[in-house]
Motif scaffolding. Sequence first.
Motif, PDB file in Angstrom:
ATOM      1  N   GLY A   5      18.818  -7.004 -35.558  1.00 56.44           N
ATOM      2  CA  GLY A   5      19.223  -5.722 -36.135  1.00 56.44           C
ATOM      3  C   GLY A   5      20.059  -4.933 -35.144  1.00 56.44           C
ATOM      4  O   GLY A   5      20.506  -5.475 -34.127  1.00 56.44           O
ATOM      5  N   LYS A   6      20.249  -3.670 -35.453  1.00 54.65           N
ATOM      6  CA  LYS A   6      21.032  -2.806 -34.562  1.00 54.65           C
ATOM      7  C   LYS A   6      20.109  -1.781 -33.918  1.00 54.65           C
ATOM      8  O   LYS A   6      19.189  -1.243 -34.576  1.00 54.65           O
ATOM      9  N   PHE A   7      20.405  -1.485 -32.671  1.00 55.37           N
ATOM     10  CA  PHE A   7      19.590  -0.536 -31.912  1.00 55.37           C
ATOM     11  C   PHE A   7      20.448   0.710 -31.650  1.00 55.37           C
ATOM     12  O   PHE A   7      21.449   0.633 -30.926  1.00 55.37           O
ATOM     13  N   ILE A   8      20.039   1.817 -32.270  1.00 58.74           N
ATOM     14  CA  ILE A   8      20.822   3.056 -32.166  1.00 58.74           C
ATOM     15  C   ILE A   8      19.957   4.136 -31.515  1.00 58.74           C
ATOM     16  O   ILE A   8      18.805   4.342 -31.923  1.00 58.74           O
ATOM     17  N   THR A   9      20.501   4.806 -30.526  1.00 56.97           N
ATOM     18  CA  THR A   9      19.714   5.846 -29.854  1.00 56.97           C
ATOM     19  C   THR A   9      20.436   7.192 -29.910  1.00 56.97           C
ATOM     20  O   THR A   9      21.665   7.250 -29.955  1.00 56.97           O
ATOM     21  N   ILE A  48      10.078  -1.971 -30.871  1.00 64.00           N
ATOM     22  CA  ILE A  48      11.545  -2.115 -30.932  1.00 64.00           C
ATOM     23  C   ILE A  48      11.962  -3.576 -31.099  1.00 64.00           C
ATOM     24  O   ILE A  48      12.704  -3.920 -32.040  1.00 64.00           O
ATOM     25  N   LEU A  49      11.471  -4.444 -30.238  1.00 67.57           N
ATOM     26  CA  LEU A  49      11.915  -5.845 -30.319  1.00 67.57           C
ATOM     27  C   LEU A  49      11.474  -6.516 -31.624  1.00 67.57           C
ATOM     28  O   LEU A  49      12.292  -7.187 -32.268  1.00 67.57           O
ATOM     29  N   VAL A  54      16.956   0.016 -35.687  1.00 66.06           N
ATOM     30  CA  VAL A  54      15.991   0.868 -34.984  1.00 66.06           C
ATOM     31  C   VAL A  54      16.728   2.132 -34.555  1.00 66.06           C
ATOM     32  O   VAL A  54      17.707   2.063 -33.810  1.00 66.06           O
ATOM     33  N   LEU A  55      16.238   3.265 -35.036  1.00 66.29           N
ATOM     34  CA  LEU A  55      16.851   4.557 -34.709  1.00 66.29           C
ATOM     35  C   LEU A  55      15.871   5.286 -33.789  1.00 66.29           C
ATOM     36  O   LEU A  55      14.787   5.684 -34.204  1.00 66.29           O
ATOM     37  N   LEU A  80      18.709  -6.157 -22.876  1.00 71.12           N
ATOM     38  CA  LEU A  80      18.774  -5.290 -24.065  1.00 71.12           C
ATOM     39  C   LEU A  80      19.319  -3.899 -23.716  1.00 71.12           C
ATOM     40  O   LEU A  80      18.785  -3.216 -22.833  1.00 71.12           O
ATOM     41  N   ARG A  81      20.368  -3.503 -24.412  1.00 72.33           N
ATOM     42  CA  ARG A  81      20.919  -2.151 -24.303  1.00 72.33           C
ATOM     43  C   ARG A  81      21.176  -1.686 -25.723  1.00 72.33           C
ATOM     44  O   ARG A  81      21.411  -2.503 -26.618  1.00 72.33           O
TER      45      ARG A  81
END
Length: 211
Positions: free
Chosen positions: A6-10, A85-86, A95-96, A130-131
């Motif tokens: 998926g996409k990881f957005i912070t 998260i993972l 993941v927001l 992971l970033r």
Amino acid sequence: MSSEMGKFITLEGIEGVGKTTNRNYIRQLLEQAGKNCIETREPGGTSLGEALRELLLEHKHEGMSADAELLMMFAARAEHLHKVILPALRAGKVVLCDRFTEATYAYQGGGRGLNDKKIADLENWVQGDLRPDLTIILDAPVALGRQRAGQRSRPDRIEKEQNDFFERVRQTYLEMARHYPERIAVIDASVAIDKVQDQIDHVFREHGILG
Ligand code: T5A
């Protein structure tokens, strides 16, 4: 990150710039685009992380050493990554996350003056490679952010810091955005909410998150 992930957005920024407000908006955007999304936050996101958050933010621990603060942020993060998260990213979800390691560089690095190398070592240890795929920095002058945050609740242990602390935090965020323009976007959060959200739409389209 591989294409099945998926996409990881912070979301980042100093206090009161609208992270929580805009997190709700972004979730709606993602859901309208048919994305399966989870919302979470740091420090926190797990029962251990939320317990660490309380220890970090309550006034009882005024004068906590900067190293202890840094290690607790990463302890909460390690748990969050493994438990929340993972697994979500591996299941192809978006993941927001309200704050992540960029906050550590800004607050413990810029704000407290800890060496970036210490933070980078922990980042590499806890996260591997992971970033976030995309980090949105909501940027506004310190006085405005503090004024908005102050209207909402009593300041916690970190919110009680002086303006020069938050100025260093803000400048560190802006410096990171200059350093990693491909994955960190700065949004002017000093304007009315609908104008902030127009900018968010634009960044999401530019990064192909909704497509
Ligand atoms: N921390 C965290 C570290 O030091 N290191 C780390 O590694 C990590 C992960 C966490 C604390 O921990 C520190 C940083 C923080 O000090 P937090 O709850 O995540 O705390 O962060 P806060 O910044 O304290 O969150 P806030 O809830 O205070 O701020 P938000 O979420 O940015 O702001 P929000 O959305 O609640 O908005 C504040 C008010 O402003 C209004 C809203 O309606 C609300 O009333 N508002 C606007 N008003 C007018 N125009 C706009 N454009 C507006 N946008 C919002």
